[in-house]
Write an enzyme that holds these catalytic residues in place. Structure first.
Site, PDB file in Angstrom:
ATOM      1  CG  HIS A 164      -2.370 -13.163  -0.219  1.00  0.00           C
ATOM      2  ND1 HIS A 164      -1.792 -14.414  -0.299  1.00  0.00           N
ATOM      3  CD2 HIS A 164      -3.092 -13.008  -1.359  1.00  0.00           C
ATOM      4  CE1 HIS A 164      -2.150 -14.984  -1.451  1.00  0.00           C
ATOM      5  NE2 HIS A 164      -2.949 -14.154  -2.110  1.00  0.00           N
ATOM      6  CG  ASP A 215      -7.407 -17.370  -3.523  1.00  0.00           C
ATOM      7  OD1 ASP A 215      -8.295 -16.507  -3.671  1.00  0.00           O
ATOM      8  OD2 ASP A 215      -6.268 -17.304  -4.058  1.00  0.00           O
ATOM      9  CG  HIS A 261      -3.046 -16.407  -5.565  1.00  0.00           C
ATOM     10  ND1 HIS A 261      -4.254 -15.925  -6.004  1.00  0.00           N
ATOM     11  CD2 HIS A 261      -2.160 -16.243  -6.569  1.00  0.00           C
ATOM     12  CE1 HIS A 261      -4.103 -15.467  -7.253  1.00  0.00           C
ATOM     13  NE2 HIS A 261      -2.853 -15.652  -7.620  1.00  0.00           N
ATOM     14  CG  ASP A 269      -7.906 -16.877  -7.224  1.00  0.00           C
ATOM     15  OD1 ASP A 269      -8.204 -17.921  -6.612  1.00  0.00           O
ATOM     16  OD2 ASP A 269      -7.295 -15.929  -6.692  1.00  0.00           O
TER      17      ASP A 269
HETATM   18 ZN   LIG Z   1      -6.124 -15.670  -5.088  1.00  0.00          ZN
END
Ligand SMILES: [Zn+2]
Length: 342
Positions: free
Chosen positions: A124, A161, A163, A248
């Site tokens: 991120h 991931d 996200h 995740d």
């Molecule tokens: Zn994540």
């Protein structure tokens, strides 16, 4: 197979008790891999710290200055969720350094494949700030290193991931030297990653977002690999594959609502290994990102280690979920059309 295992006990020094991204995550992984006798079968490598000069290959002067300043403070937050302690820059250098060391291990033929178990995570972090628990863009820094030191022209970054890897996307958005592919829950944090973000300028077509609705699990992921990711990887012919390996998207993870099982993750890992074997002499490094249920996280990493070592072994204490998967026919059609994939 010779597998490099790059990790360090010092990652525990970047820690905020009660935060989802805390030292216990890596302790759980280290403990399980040791307990199952897997750590000792890999080549243990220590990460080296990335230098200011390396950091500046993806981050701005201003952000690096802020990180230097943070070392003199008592602790601060970037946004609402990303803590920075006086020691954090030092540990973040080691975290990115694990991904960099994994690249060296592959390129110098010290190992056939590599696993970097480090934190804080990286995908991120954008060029001018950390966010989403990430301080430095670990995988992006490793890709820059592979390009600068080994002159690689085509690097594929696969972000599994849950996200969206907004930082990696941003850093290489106009760059055809990196094919960035992300599968992620959408809409969900960080609320980027729609399919029509395909790259810009010379980088157009080299950014493939696969935004999946909540509830998607093993079946849909299998289709994504068969119908999109294999085609895109074969067309690109990467010289190296880096995996932003977040765990995740498992159904038990508290920070998402996806339906992957550990078996589903294992399928993904094996597909990526097959891709690396077919396209880039097996050169692949898995670099840890998220994963916040310690059981799915640690067993997910254990299964990656088994797969890298060539073991036929799956550890899954959690089993399946009964969630029904949404239909992704239209989404896949749209993505194939956007990227002219057959
Ligand atoms: Zn994540």
């Amino acid at each position: 197979m010779t597998t490099a295992y790059v990790t360090d006990t010092r990652y525990a020094e970047h820690n905020l008790p009660g935060h989802a991204e805390y030292a216990g995550r890596l302790l759980a992984i280290h403990e399980l891999l040791d307990q199952r006798g897997v750590s000792e079968r890999m080549v243990r490598l220590k990460p080296e710290s990335v230098s200011d000069q390396q950091i500046l290959t993806v981050h701005t002067d201003e952000y690096l200055e802020l990180l230097h300043w943070s070392e003199t403070q008592k602790g601060l937050m970037l946004g609402q969720d990303t803590y920075v302690l006086p020691v954090s820059l030092e540990i973040a250098r080691l975290s990115a350094g694990a991904a960099v060391r994994a690249v060296d291990a592959l390129m110098l033929a010290e190992a056939d494949n590599a696993l970097a178990v480090s934190r804080p995570p990286g995908h991120h972090a954008v060029s001018d700030t950390g966010m989403g628990f990430c301080l430095l863009a670990n995988v992006s820094l490793a890709a820059m290193h592979a390009r600068d030191k080994y002159n690689l022209q085509r690097i594929m970054i696969m972000d599994i991931d849950v996200h969206h890897g907004n930082g990696t996307q941003d850093i290489f958005y106009e760059d055809p030297g990196v094919l960035f592919i992300s599968t992620h829950q959408h809409p969900w944090y960080p609320f980027t990653g729609i399919a029509s973000q395909i790259g810009r300028g010379d980088g157009q077509g080299y950014n493939i977002n696969i935004p999946l609705p909540a509830g998607v699990g093993d079946l849909a992921y299998r289709r994504v690999y068969q119908e999109v990711i294999w085609q895109a990887a074969r067309r690109y012919r990467p010289e190296l594959i880096l995996v932003s390996a977040g765990f995740d998207a498992h159904w038990a993870d508290p920070l998402s609502q996806m339906g992957l099982t550990l078996g589903g993750y294992d399928y993904i890992v094996h597909e990526l290994l097959k891709m690396a074997a077919e396209l880039c002499k097996g050169r692949i490094a898995f670099v840890l990102e998220g994963g916040y249920n310690l059981t799915s996280l640690s067993h997910g990493v254990l299964n990656v280690a088994h797969a890298l070592l060539g073991d036929d072994e799956l550890s899954d204490p959690l089993g399946a979920t009964t969630r029904k998967e949404p239909n992704i026919d239209d989404l896949l059609r749209h993505i194939k059309q956007l990227h002219t994939l057959a």
